[in-house]
Write an enzyme that holds these catalytic residues in place. Structure first.
Site, PDB file in Angstrom:
ATOM      1  N   GLU A  44     -22.990 -31.294 -68.326  1.00 19.27           N
ATOM      2  CA  GLU A  44     -22.532 -30.038 -67.711  1.00 19.27           C
ATOM      3  C   GLU A  44     -23.703 -29.108 -67.390  1.00 19.27           C
ATOM      4  O   GLU A  44     -23.698 -28.442 -66.354  1.00 19.27           O
ATOM      5  CB  GLU A  44     -21.500 -29.340 -68.604  1.00 19.27           C
ATOM      6  CG  GLU A  44     -20.254 -30.163 -68.891  1.00 19.27           C
ATOM      7  CD  GLU A  44     -19.585 -30.791 -67.677  1.00 19.27           C
ATOM      8  OE1 GLU A  44     -19.646 -30.208 -66.572  1.00 19.27           O
ATOM      9  OE2 GLU A  44     -19.009 -31.884 -67.822  1.00 19.27           O
ATOM     10  N   HIS A  72     -25.074 -30.236 -64.171  1.00 22.33           N
ATOM     11  CA  HIS A  72     -24.283 -29.737 -63.033  1.00 22.33           C
ATOM     12  C   HIS A  72     -24.724 -28.331 -62.656  1.00 22.33           C
ATOM     13  O   HIS A  72     -24.893 -28.015 -61.478  1.00 22.33           O
ATOM     14  CB  HIS A  72     -22.786 -29.703 -63.367  1.00 22.33           C
ATOM     15  CG  HIS A  72     -22.068 -30.969 -63.084  1.00 22.33           C
ATOM     16  ND1 HIS A  72     -22.048 -31.560 -61.848  1.00 22.33           N
ATOM     17  CD2 HIS A  72     -21.318 -31.753 -63.890  1.00 22.33           C
ATOM     18  CE1 HIS A  72     -21.325 -32.666 -61.904  1.00 22.33           C
ATOM     19  NE2 HIS A  72     -20.871 -32.806 -63.137  1.00 22.33           N
TER      20      HIS A  72
END
Length: 179
Positions: free
Chosen positions: A153, A156
């Site tokens: 994450e 990202h």
């Protein structure tokens, strides 16, 4: 982290559409946020709501719902590969501040639904970030599967997909579907 829950956000999350590669927002370094801003608190709630309705999803970052900022949620508690975990949480402006030995494992992503890949990542990380709503700085130590989810994450938020971390084309596979 154990004392935090999405109820602390005090807003109802809306389910958002997940963007897919090659959407530009997925390859753009996200901006830092003010974790106390109402739009960031709403985004945090939306990320959790979207993660909850997505089968098999253990994390979701703002770029995956079209927002180019550094906010993500994680909850690996129900995943069979989980050893230990911090439950559901959302972090803003998070970064890895310490890590240890790399381990290779298969990853998938809602923004790359047809592929999986083998990615080497540290199996233990220390992450620093801020909680949405209060802006409180937290530091958490994560191991194994939760450490991998956190790094996925954070990537990202930094404009990277797991495909960017795979060892090469030989380490990318068509996603298996089971009936």
């Amino acid at each position: 982290m154990a004392a935090w829950s999405e109820a602390d956000l005090d807003v109802v999350g809306r389910v958002r559409d997940v963007v897919r590669a090659p959407a530009r927002v997925l390859s753009t370094d996200g901006g830092r946020v003010d974790p106390t801003a109402p739009e960031v608190v709403q985004l945090a709630a939306d990320l959790v709501a979207t993660m909850r309705v997505s089968p098999g999803c253990v994390g979701l970052a703002a770029p995956q719902v079209g927002e180019g900022v550094k906010v993500f949620c994680v909850d690996v508690s129900a995943h069979p590969k989980t050893r230990d975990h911090h439950g559901t949480f959302v972090l803003c402006n998070a970064e890895v501040v310490e890590s240890s030995r790399n381990e290779k494992a298969r990853e998938g992503c809602m923004s790359v639904p047809d592929l999986t890949g083998d990615v080497k990542r540290p199996s233990r990380v220390v992450v620093r970030g801020q909680l949405p709503g209060t802006g409180e700085e937290v530091v958490l130590e994560a191991n194994a599967f939760e450490a991998r989810a956190l790094q996925h994450e954070i990537d990202h938020c930094d404009g990277l997909l797991f495909l960017d971390r795979a060892a090469g084309a030989h380490a990318i596979y068509a996603r298996q579907t089971y009936l």
